[in-house]
Scaffold this motif. Sequence first.
Motif, mmCIF file in Angstrom:
data_model
loop_
_atom_site.group_PDB
_atom_site.id
_atom_site.type_symbol
_atom_site.label_atom_id
_atom_site.label_comp_id
_atom_site.label_asym_id
_atom_site.label_seq_id
_atom_site.Cartn_x
_atom_site.Cartn_y
_atom_site.Cartn_z
ATOM 1 N N GLY C 78 0.821 -1.211 0.000
ATOM 2 C CA GLY C 78 0.000 0.000 0.000
ATOM 3 C C GLY C 78 0.851 1.255 0.000
ATOM 4 O O GLY C 78 0.675 2.171 -0.820
ATOM 5 N N CYS C 79 1.822 1.301 0.921
ATOM 6 C CA CYS C 79 2.677 2.498 1.032
ATOM 7 C C CYS C 79 3.417 2.762 -0.276
ATOM 8 O O CYS C 79 3.414 3.883 -0.800
ATOM 9 N N VAL C 80 4.035 1.710 -0.794
ATOM 10 C CA VAL C 80 4.845 1.881 -2.003
ATOM 11 C C VAL C 80 3.960 2.247 -3.186
ATOM 12 O O VAL C 80 4.351 3.033 -4.052
ATOM 13 N N GLY C 81 2.726 1.685 -3.208
ATOM 14 C CA GLY C 81 1.808 2.026 -4.278
ATOM 15 C C GLY C 81 1.541 3.530 -4.307
ATOM 16 O O GLY C 81 1.629 4.164 -5.368
ATOM 17 N N ILE C 82 1.240 4.090 -3.149
ATOM 18 C CA ILE C 82 0.986 5.540 -3.086
ATOM 19 C C ILE C 82 2.257 6.312 -3.440
ATOM 20 O O ILE C 82 2.255 7.245 -4.252
ATOM 21 N N TYR C 83 3.338 5.880 -2.832
ATOM 22 C CA TYR C 83 4.619 6.588 -2.992
ATOM 23 C C TYR C 83 5.058 6.626 -4.454
ATOM 24 O O TYR C 83 5.551 7.640 -4.947
ATOM 25 N N TRP C 106 4.456 -0.325 -13.269
ATOM 26 C CA TRP C 106 3.230 -0.604 -12.509
ATOM 27 C C TRP C 106 2.856 -2.067 -12.597
ATOM 28 O O TRP C 106 2.509 -2.692 -11.576
ATOM 29 N N ALA C 107 2.906 -2.620 -13.801
ATOM 30 C CA ALA C 107 2.555 -4.034 -13.946
ATOM 31 C C ALA C 107 3.495 -4.892 -13.101
ATOM 32 O O ALA C 107 3.061 -5.773 -12.348
ATOM 33 N N GLY C 108 4.802 -4.596 -13.212
ATOM 34 C CA GLY C 108 5.791 -5.377 -12.469
ATOM 35 C C GLY C 108 5.595 -5.266 -10.973
ATOM 36 O O GLY C 108 5.655 -6.259 -10.241
ATOM 37 N N LEU C 109 5.323 -4.051 -10.514
ATOM 38 C CA LEU C 109 5.160 -3.828 -9.072
ATOM 39 C C LEU C 109 4.008 -4.674 -8.533
ATOM 40 O O LEU C 109 4.125 -5.321 -7.487
ATOM 41 N N ASN C 110 2.903 -4.696 -9.279
ATOM 42 C CA ASN C 110 1.739 -5.465 -8.824
ATOM 43 C C ASN C 110 2.018 -6.957 -8.825
ATOM 44 O O ASN C 110 1.660 -7.660 -7.873
ATOM 45 N N VAL C 111 2.661 -7.443 -9.893
ATOM 46 C CA VAL C 111 2.945 -8.878 -9.941
ATOM 47 C C VAL C 111 3.914 -9.258 -8.828
ATOM 48 O O VAL C 111 3.766 -10.299 -8.174
ATOM 49 N N PHE C 112 4.882 -8.394 -8.606
ATOM 50 C CA PHE C 112 5.866 -8.634 -7.543
ATOM 51 C C PHE C 112 5.149 -8.740 -6.196
ATOM 52 O O PHE C 112 5.354 -9.704 -5.437
ATOM 53 N N ALA C 113 4.288 -7.767 -5.909
ATOM 54 C CA ALA C 113 3.553 -7.794 -4.644
ATOM 55 C C ALA C 113 2.671 -9.039 -4.567
ATOM 56 O O ALA C 113 2.570 -9.686 -3.514
ATOM 57 N N TRP C 114 2.074 -9.380 -5.727
ATOM 58 C CA TRP C 114 1.218 -10.572 -5.744
ATOM 59 C C TRP C 114 2.008 -11.811 -5.343
ATOM 60 O O TRP C 114 1.582 -12.581 -4.472
ATOM 61 N N PRO C 241 11.236 2.616 -5.119
ATOM 62 C CA PRO C 241 10.078 1.922 -4.534
ATOM 63 C C PRO C 241 10.275 0.417 -4.531
ATOM 64 O O PRO C 241 9.875 -0.267 -3.589
ATOM 65 N N VAL C 242 10.918 -0.089 -5.593
ATOM 66 C CA VAL C 242 11.184 -1.525 -5.647
ATOM 67 C C VAL C 242 12.167 -1.915 -4.554
ATOM 68 O O VAL C 242 12.022 -2.965 -3.912
ATOM 69 N N SER C 243 13.165 -1.051 -4.314
ATOM 70 C CA SER C 243 14.115 -1.353 -3.240
ATOM 71 C C SER C 243 13.388 -1.508 -1.921
ATOM 72 O O SER C 243 13.703 -2.395 -1.124
ATOM 73 N N PHE C 344 13.920 3.636 2.712
ATOM 74 C CA PHE C 344 14.112 3.633 1.254
ATOM 75 C C PHE C 344 13.245 4.692 0.593
ATOM 76 O O PHE C 344 13.668 5.347 -0.358
ATOM 77 N N MET C 345 12.033 4.874 1.108
ATOM 78 C CA MET C 345 11.192 5.901 0.502
ATOM 79 C C MET C 345 11.803 7.281 0.734
ATOM 80 O O MET C 345 11.784 8.147 -0.148
#
Lengths: 317, 231, 498
Positions: C78-83, C106-114, C241-243, C344-345
């Motif tokens: 959630g935090c990283v998504g907003i950030y 964005w696609a990668g971030l979601n799949v990663f979180a998934w 954000p990925v870090s 990191f943020m």
Amino acid sequence: MLPEPLIQVLQVLTVAGAAPGISGVIARVEATLQGRHGPRILQPYYDLAKLFRKEALAPEGASWVFLAAPVAAFACYLTVPLLIPVLTTFPLPLGYMGDILGGGFILSLASFLVAVAALETGSPYAQLGASRAKTFAAITEPVVLFVVFTVAMLTATDLPYALAATVRASAGQIVRPAHVLAAAALFMVILYETGRIPVETHSGTNEFGMIEEARSFEHSGPYLALLRWGSAAKQMILYTILLNVFTAPWGLAATRGAGPVLLAMVALPAKACVLGAVVAVIDDSFAKLRLFKITEFAAAAFLLAVLGVFTLYLGGG
Amino acid sequence: MPPAPAPSVFAGTANVIAVLILLAEFGMFRQALLRDQVRLYAGQSVLIAALAVLVGAVQQLPELYVLAAVTIALKAVAIPLVFRRLLRETEPEHAEQTGHDIAGTGGLGLASTVLIGLAVAAFGFFTATALPVSSGGAPVTALSVSVSVILVAFVVMIHRRDVASQAIGLFSLENGISLASLVVAPALPLLVEVVLAVDLLLAVVVLGLLIRLHHGRAETLSTADLTELRG
Amino acid sequence: MPVVAIVLLALPLAAAAVAFWVPPRAAGPVTAAAGVASFGLVLALIPAVTRHDVTALGFIRIDALAAVFLLATSFLYGCVGIYSIGYLRTGGEHEARNRRYAGRFWAGLNVFAWAMLVAPAMSSLALLWIAVEVTTIVSALLVALEGTDGAAEAAWKYVLIASAGLTIALLGTIFVYYAGAQVLGQTYNLAFTPLLGVAGRLSPAVVRLAFVLAVLGYGTKMGLFPVHTWLPDAHSEAPTPVSALLSGALLAVSFYAILRFYQVTQAAIGPRFPRDVLLAFGVASLLLAALYLFGQRDYKRMLAYSSVEHMGILAIGVSFGAPLALAGVLLHVLAHAAAKGNAFMGAGVLVRKYATKQTGLLTGGLDLLPWSAPMFLAAVLALSAMPPFGIFRSEFEIVAGGLAGDHNVAAVLLVLLVTVAFLGLSATVNKMLLAPRPEADLARGEPSAWMVVPVLAGLVALLVLGLHPPAELTGLLNHAVTALRGTVPHGTGSGGAA
């Protein structure tokens, strides 16, 4: 029932008699594969006959060793067939005279004598060939030792007869990795010892790449004939060891009857021809290795042999 | 020392295949040309499939046939194809100009590679022998061989200095695991195996992407220049 | 409750699909919404998992232990998504490249979180392994996303080392299967619950081997010394954000995998052996990281080494074995996620502001960034286990548990090394933030409000964890500790094996 001494003599005669023929077959197969007509299969016999009629010359300054070496080497080659199962599954009286190592020693003695004779000549090519042969032999020798170790662990002896009997005993013996690896390593050593591709070109005039072939450069007449015949006999002996001890110990006489022994005298050359054809195919499918890469070839053989011993220790080998 | 008793024909054959897999790994270790390395990998995968069929036939585990088919399709056909395309695209045309010749990028001589390979393989052999494992699949000796394969694959990855060889090393490492699983887990549910295979394919695609990215930036497959990040 | 679990695991995937198709401007809010929603869903799950395991579809099984890790991951998601909305808007690159970049991001971030949410929710060790492998693949692509030389190198190292490590973990998993199949029969599918049920009958030697392989394999992804080498590179070269996700969530997920093996091993052969193994890896990691924290010139690398340090603390904490220490470990997972995410943020804001990752070029942070700089400082202090933040409480519990459990030497060593790490961290950060900036080339002000709000949330979380953890959370942690200690209070036969 043939007397055992007679069979023993027949063993020697089979090897000595069939050896040039096998070389002829290999040359013929090779030529056919290359699309040439090639020499007659019997050509090596004619060559030998011709050489025996020629006069013999020796380089100036060469001592008696130069002339004695071919004879002594040939005698060595004729001794080894007494020790290995050429015709019979059962050991003949002189079969226990030496084990695998003993046979190996006699073969190296012959090779040593030829090398000494080559050094006698003062010819650079002959000396080059002799020194190379000795250098690489130092690498292939450990391979042979590991093969012997494998045999020893498989049979608890190091007698060729015993291994042949073990191999015949069950199919499991043939497919076990230790045996397959040892046989493969031995085959590579044989390729090296008989001067085949990928180690050296068997026919050709590339002196710089020569090892085995270069050593007899200065010999002539009957002495050259003996060296040639000796080389062929050595090849035949090595083939016999691979076939009758390791890979295909079938077709041997189980009794002293004349029929089985005669059959064995035909079977061995036939098997050797098949093996020779395989060697010829390898000869035609690969390029000769550069001289410095030969160590790599020997290292690969070493790897196989060592892995063979490893698998035995694992229990499942 | 009494003579070593002969194994059954099945055990012997399976062990020979396992040893051949190890020899293929050694080949990858020594082989200078990337193309031949890929070929060796494909051959190794075929051997894995052959062993799977053998074990499946003898131990009556029909699902291993499916595994063999998947192995052939994926590791012996698909992955080598991807790699060959990759190598064609990244042909080191400018090898002379950039001074990056990636053939034979190992940092060691012949004697060292053979000795290190043997030492590592021996270590694998004898450590795995100590395991109290009895198998319902391939014979236990193959497990020792698989440990050797894994260790040699690690050495390949460490020793080679180009991205393609390192990737091949990684995939052959996975082949070593496949070999081990044929010994200890031949009946591992098929679903899991297939998902693993798909996962491997995914990894191939990603590795391919990264290799291409690396090549696009550095004009070479060599990793000699990957020295920026340290400490 | 099963429905909640299914929605939780389906949501990020749906968000990934949407984010891939809609324009980047819309993808950001979608991701942020999915992240916040998944955090809400995990919160909704907590009361349920403290009563019994939540199972669904045969392969989803969430117990209290898994819920702790889901909580950490979804919070960061959630935090990283907003950030990231702010992070991408301030990127300022060329429009065309930005669009492609943003779509992939964005696609990668979601799949990663998934993938990271899926991993703890799986009922079997095989599926867990697959999920962790998927995290490697996706995150490697994210690390490479920047397309720089450094990113390519880091991604290559990462994917190679982590995949090789995971292959070892797979070997460990296969050995566990072997041990399990000996008892449960050939159709056993590596499900976790039945394995734990028969743990006492598993072959000890095989379980021991499997545990070592698993620690080595998953430890590679977790960043344990000596197999941590990919970690500083990947963390410093990835988009910030990925870090944050890598450090706060991914390492924890790998730790979760190790904990599962720890559970089995402890039940099979007793706690002594697995604890010794973890202690050795933990102390080595902590020692290495504490030393490397000195003199780092790249502040994202510095934070990466701080991650190695905290992973070492987690391993040591588990090796103490006392309930208090284990509760501390799980609290530490949560607090570290919040603190490292914040750090990191904050570092991302610094990157945007100063356009450099070099600590030497960075001065006067407190003057230029009225919000981010103090919060970055707070995050670093939190990472150094300063009160009143969550990590202080968790490390205190770990050390107290160690002293109570007669692990005096290790506990004292831990305190010493954490202090060394604190010195290293604070020396660098003080200079970055407090030293006045000689030239007045940068204007005062935050790059984006989007990049401040999630950090505030993280700070609040850290304070809550430190000052007064809610009763529900404490209950959850206690349940997880009970599970970890091998006395399964409930749900042994509740399926999940199907």
